[in-house]
Write a protein that holds these residues in place. Structure first.
Motif, PDB file in Angstrom:
ATOM      1  N   ASP A 185       0.942  -1.096   0.110  1.00  0.00           N
ATOM      2  CA  ASP A 185      -0.035  -0.143  -0.108  1.00  0.00           C
ATOM      3  C   ASP A 185       0.728   1.242   0.049  1.00  0.00           C
ATOM      4  O   ASP A 185       1.666   1.448   0.890  1.00  0.00           O
ATOM      5  CB  ASP A 185      -0.929  -0.092   1.261  1.00  0.00           C
ATOM      6  CG  ASP A 185      -2.035   1.026   1.400  1.00  0.00           C
ATOM      7  OD1 ASP A 185      -2.014   1.990   0.351  1.00  0.00           O
ATOM      8  OD2 ASP A 185      -2.857   0.997   2.264  1.00  0.00           O
ATOM      9  N   PRO A 186       0.736   1.840  -1.104  1.00  0.00           N
ATOM     10  CA  PRO A 186       1.867   3.244  -0.979  1.00  0.00           C
ATOM     11  C   PRO A 186       1.133   4.330  -0.261  1.00  0.00           C
ATOM     12  O   PRO A 186       1.955   5.536  -0.184  1.00  0.00           O
ATOM     13  CB  PRO A 186       1.549   3.602  -2.827  1.00  0.00           C
ATOM     14  CG  PRO A 186       0.268   3.181  -2.954  1.00  0.00           C
ATOM     15  CD  PRO A 186       0.023   2.096  -2.295  1.00  0.00           C
ATOM     16  N   ALA A 187       0.163   4.270   0.427  1.00  0.00           N
ATOM     17  CA  ALA A 187      -0.542   5.505   1.095  1.00  0.00           C
ATOM     18  C   ALA A 187       0.272   5.743   2.297  1.00  0.00           C
ATOM     19  O   ALA A 187       0.740   4.617   2.879  1.00  0.00           O
ATOM     20  CB  ALA A 187      -2.000   5.316   1.472  1.00  0.00           C
ATOM     21  N   ALA A 188       0.220   7.039   2.592  1.00  0.00           N
ATOM     22  CA  ALA A 188       0.988   7.562   3.739  1.00  0.00           C
ATOM     23  C   ALA A 188       0.637   6.954   5.200  1.00  0.00           C
ATOM     24  O   ALA A 188      -0.642   6.792   5.323  1.00  0.00           O
ATOM     25  CB  ALA A 188       0.927   9.070   3.889  1.00  0.00           C
ATOM     26  N   ARG A 189       1.265   6.495   6.155  1.00  0.00           N
ATOM     27  CA  ARG A 189       0.654   5.631   7.283  1.00  0.00           C
ATOM     28  C   ARG A 189      -0.074   6.823   8.005  1.00  0.00           C
ATOM     29  O   ARG A 189      -1.163   6.230   8.605  1.00  0.00           O
ATOM     30  CB  ARG A 189       2.067   5.162   8.028  1.00  0.00           C
ATOM     31  CG  ARG A 189       1.810   4.562   9.208  1.00  0.00           C
ATOM     32  CD  ARG A 189       2.878   4.014  10.098  1.00  0.00           C
ATOM     33  NE  ARG A 189       3.601   3.272   9.106  1.00  0.00           N
ATOM     34  CZ  ARG A 189       3.586   1.954   9.204  1.00  0.00           C
ATOM     35  NH1 ARG A 189       2.715   1.283   9.989  1.00  0.00           N
ATOM     36  NH2 ARG A 189       4.342   1.261   8.492  1.00  0.00           N
ATOM     37  N   GLU A 190       0.338   7.933   8.181  1.00  0.00           N
ATOM     38  CA  GLU A 190      -0.401   8.942   8.880  1.00  0.00           C
ATOM     39  C   GLU A 190      -1.803   9.016   8.198  1.00  0.00           C
ATOM     40  O   GLU A 190      -2.734   9.094   9.125  1.00  0.00           O
ATOM     41  CB  GLU A 190       0.399  10.271   8.971  1.00  0.00           C
ATOM     42  CG  GLU A 190      -0.477  11.158   9.982  1.00  0.00           C
ATOM     43  CD  GLU A 190      -1.757  12.020   9.335  1.00  0.00           C
ATOM     44  OE1 GLU A 190      -2.665  12.501   9.973  1.00  0.00           O
ATOM     45  OE2 GLU A 190      -1.631  12.207   8.149  1.00  0.00           O
ATOM     46  N   LEU A 191      -2.017   9.045   6.901  1.00  0.00           N
ATOM     47  CA  LEU A 191      -3.286   9.238   6.320  1.00  0.00           C
ATOM     48  C   LEU A 191      -4.091   8.030   6.356  1.00  0.00           C
ATOM     49  O   LEU A 191      -5.374   8.138   6.856  1.00  0.00           O
ATOM     50  CB  LEU A 191      -3.237   9.541   4.939  1.00  0.00           C
ATOM     51  CG  LEU A 191      -2.689  10.884   4.702  1.00  0.00           C
ATOM     52  CD1 LEU A 191      -2.474  11.350   3.157  1.00  0.00           C
ATOM     53  CD2 LEU A 191      -3.589  11.843   4.976  1.00  0.00           C
ATOM     54  N   VAL A 192      -3.660   6.960   6.467  1.00  0.00           N
ATOM     55  CA  VAL A 192      -4.405   5.764   6.669  1.00  0.00           C
ATOM     56  C   VAL A 192      -4.673   5.423   8.366  1.00  0.00           C
ATOM     57  O   VAL A 192      -5.950   5.244   8.178  1.00  0.00           O
ATOM     58  CB  VAL A 192      -3.251   4.281   6.231  1.00  0.00           C
ATOM     59  CG1 VAL A 192      -3.907   3.220   6.858  1.00  0.00           C
ATOM     60  CG2 VAL A 192      -2.799   4.283   4.839  1.00  0.00           C
ATOM     61  N   ARG A 193      -4.120   5.818   9.072  1.00  0.00           N
ATOM     62  CA  ARG A 193      -4.310   5.811  10.319  1.00  0.00           C
ATOM     63  C   ARG A 193      -5.455   6.822  10.449  1.00  0.00           C
ATOM     64  O   ARG A 193      -6.543   6.523  11.397  1.00  0.00           O
ATOM     65  CB  ARG A 193      -3.346   6.282  11.479  1.00  0.00           C
ATOM     66  CG  ARG A 193      -2.191   5.145  11.422  1.00  0.00           C
ATOM     67  CD  ARG A 193      -0.969   5.474  12.321  1.00  0.00           C
ATOM     68  NE  ARG A 193      -1.416   5.877  13.661  1.00  0.00           N
ATOM     69  CZ  ARG A 193      -1.692   5.165  14.829  1.00  0.00           C
ATOM     70  NH1 ARG A 193      -1.455   3.798  14.502  1.00  0.00           N
ATOM     71  NH2 ARG A 193      -2.181   5.600  15.923  1.00  0.00           N
ATOM     72  N   ARG A 194      -5.309   7.968  10.096  1.00  0.00           N
ATOM     73  CA  ARG A 194      -6.392   9.070  10.211  1.00  0.00           C
ATOM     74  C   ARG A 194      -7.773   8.676   9.847  1.00  0.00           C
ATOM     75  O   ARG A 194      -8.711   8.867  10.270  1.00  0.00           O
ATOM     76  CB  ARG A 194      -5.790  10.444   9.509  1.00  0.00           C
ATOM     77  CG  ARG A 194      -6.728  11.709   9.770  1.00  0.00           C
ATOM     78  CD  ARG A 194      -6.139  12.771   9.168  1.00  0.00           C
ATOM     79  NE  ARG A 194      -6.824  13.993   9.254  1.00  0.00           N
ATOM     80  CZ  ARG A 194      -6.573  15.135   8.881  1.00  0.00           C
ATOM     81  NH1 ARG A 194      -5.494  15.425   8.374  1.00  0.00           N
ATOM     82  NH2 ARG A 194      -7.318  16.153   9.053  1.00  0.00           N
ATOM     83  N   CYS A 195      -7.886   8.016   8.642  1.00  0.00           N
ATOM     84  CA  CYS A 195      -8.997   7.649   8.138  1.00  0.00           C
ATOM     85  C   CYS A 195      -9.631   6.400   8.461  1.00  0.00           C
ATOM     86  O   CYS A 195     -10.710   6.202   8.934  1.00  0.00           O
ATOM     87  CB  CYS A 195      -8.910   7.427   6.344  1.00  0.00           C
ATOM     88  SG  CYS A 195      -8.670   8.963   5.779  1.00  0.00           S
ATOM     89  N   TYR A 196      -8.693   5.116   8.784  1.00  0.00           N
ATOM     90  CA  TYR A 196      -9.204   3.908   8.829  1.00  0.00           C
ATOM     91  C   TYR A 196      -9.321   3.423  10.183  1.00  0.00           C
ATOM     92  O   TYR A 196      -9.686   2.380  10.692  1.00  0.00           O
ATOM     93  CB  TYR A 196      -8.434   2.826   8.210  1.00  0.00           C
ATOM     94  CG  TYR A 196      -8.747   3.115   6.461  1.00  0.00           C
ATOM     95  CD1 TYR A 196      -9.507   2.362   5.847  1.00  0.00           C
ATOM     96  CD2 TYR A 196      -7.847   4.070   5.675  1.00  0.00           C
ATOM     97  CE1 TYR A 196      -9.977   2.848   4.332  1.00  0.00           C
ATOM     98  CE2 TYR A 196      -8.309   4.110   4.448  1.00  0.00           C
ATOM     99  CZ  TYR A 196      -9.057   3.622   3.944  1.00  0.00           C
ATOM    100  OH  TYR A 196      -9.465   3.756   2.261  1.00  0.00           O
ATOM    101  N   ARG A 197      -8.751   4.263  11.142  1.00  0.00           N
ATOM    102  CA  ARG A 197      -9.038   4.060  12.399  1.00  0.00           C
ATOM    103  C   ARG A 197     -10.176   4.712  12.964  1.00  0.00           C
ATOM    104  O   ARG A 197     -10.746   4.168  14.219  1.00  0.00           O
ATOM    105  CB  ARG A 197      -7.837   4.559  13.514  1.00  0.00           C
ATOM    106  CG  ARG A 197      -6.560   3.820  13.331  1.00  0.00           C
ATOM    107  CD  ARG A 197      -5.390   4.696  14.254  1.00  0.00           C
ATOM    108  NE  ARG A 197      -5.985   4.814  15.420  1.00  0.00           N
ATOM    109  CZ  ARG A 197      -5.631   4.099  16.419  1.00  0.00           C
ATOM    110  NH1 ARG A 197      -5.173   2.918  16.687  1.00  0.00           N
ATOM    111  NH2 ARG A 197      -6.111   4.397  17.792  1.00  0.00           N
ATOM    112  N   THR A 198     -11.095   5.112  12.242  1.00  0.00           N
ATOM    113  CA  THR A 198     -12.294   5.615  12.668  1.00  0.00           C
ATOM    114  C   THR A 198     -13.695   4.555  12.275  1.00  0.00           C
ATOM    115  O   THR A 198     -13.594   4.008  11.347  1.00  0.00           O
ATOM    116  CB  THR A 198     -12.758   6.932  11.810  1.00  0.00           C
ATOM    117  OG1 THR A 198     -12.974   6.628  10.496  1.00  0.00           O
ATOM    118  CG2 THR A 198     -11.380   7.936  12.234  1.00  0.00           C
TER     119      THR A 198
END
Length: 293
Positions: A185-198
């Motif tokens: 997954d090339p997406a930035a870790r911070e953005l993935v956490r920001r979206c998918y932890r919700t």
């Protein structure tokens, strides 16, 4: 609660859809307008590589998150094809971009993009379907109210159990790896956490999936009453294998192209997330679609 955004993620637009959900949108570049809409549970940043190529080629690129996706507000109702088409039109109005635009839809968003092209022919320069969902004879096994109710209940239960915070980013990463021909997954870790932890994103995906049969069922009626006026490209992903499933998927995509009078192209090797595996080919298809070349 509407998620906050920053200069690196875009802005929130209000009043674009029938349901009034605030939408997260990123607008970049200048020139002819391209609208990119991703598949179920995906986010604006999944278009990063494609958007960069289109901006470099002199295009204005509009990426947005549907309700319950990315950084947009929570979904309130299942997504319908015509309703999502109106959302795209409302978003373009809010952005002061009347068109005509090239609209590209990936997976389930292919339903929405086709509906937009049919309902707003004067605003459509071209339609691009990227490994689009296909339903030759759409039907719902269960009533819509039952499916929606079950999705809401499951979403609440998953959120209450803390699963999004505990497993959300890992599920996202695993799903992306399984949907590509290679690479992580090339997406930035911070953005993935920001979206998918919700829980908002999990609930949004469940609700949109619950409405899938209804969105698919809208298209046959639209096809009978609203002909396509713009050129269409169907770009199908193929992993290069000769398996029965891969061959059948290509045949269904080719049949969709025939049904729509579209130009058919295969992206190979590519998984379902064709914009991650072959961003150059996707950008070229979007860039040249309006010319029909």
């Amino acid at each position: 609660m509407t998620p906050r955004t920053g200069p690196d993620t875009g802005r929130i637009v209000h009043g674009a859809g029938d349901d009034g959900v605030p939408l997260h949108v990123v607008v970049e570049g200048s020139g002819p307008v391209c609208v990119l809409s991703a598949g179920l549970a995906m986010a604006w940043f999944d278009w990063d590589a494609v958007a960069a190529l289109l901006v470099a080629a002199g295009r204005t690129v509009v990426r947005f998150d549907r309700p319950g996706h990315g950084l947009s507000g929570p979904a309130r109702t299942p997504a319908g094809a015509a309703g999502e088409a109106r959302r795209i039109a409302g978003l373009l109005d809010a952005l002061g971009l009347p068109g005509p635009v090239t609209v590209a839809g990936h997976s389930i968003a292919g339903f929405h993009a086709e509906a937009f092209a049919r309902l707003y022919p004067e605003r459509t320069a071209a339609l691009v379907l990227l490994d689009s969902s296909v339903e030759e004879a759409p039907r719902a096994v269960l009533p819509a109210a039952l499916r929606t109710g079950a999705a809401r209940a499951l979403g609440r239960a998953v959120t209450a159990a803390g699963l999004p915070a505990a497993l959300g980013p890992q599920v996202r990463r695993a799903t992306v790896r399984a949907s590509r021909t290679g690479g992580s997954d090339p997406a930035a870790r911070e953005l993935v956490r920001r979206c998918y932890r919700t829980g908002r994103v999990w609930r949004g995906a469940l609700l949109e999936n619950a409405g899938y049969p209804d969105a698919a069922a809208e298209l046959p009626a639209l096809r009978r009453t609203h002909p396509l006026a713009a050129p269409v490209t169907v770009l199908a992903g193929h992993d290069g294998s000769d398996g029965r499933g891969a061959r059948r998927w290509l045949a269904r995509q080719a049949a969709l192209a025939d049904r729509l009078g579209a130009r058919f192209e295969v992206a190979e090797p590519a998984g379902h997330l064709v914009m991650l595996d072959r961003p150059d080919q996707v950008a070229r298809a979007v860039r040249t679609a309006a010319r029909g070349s």
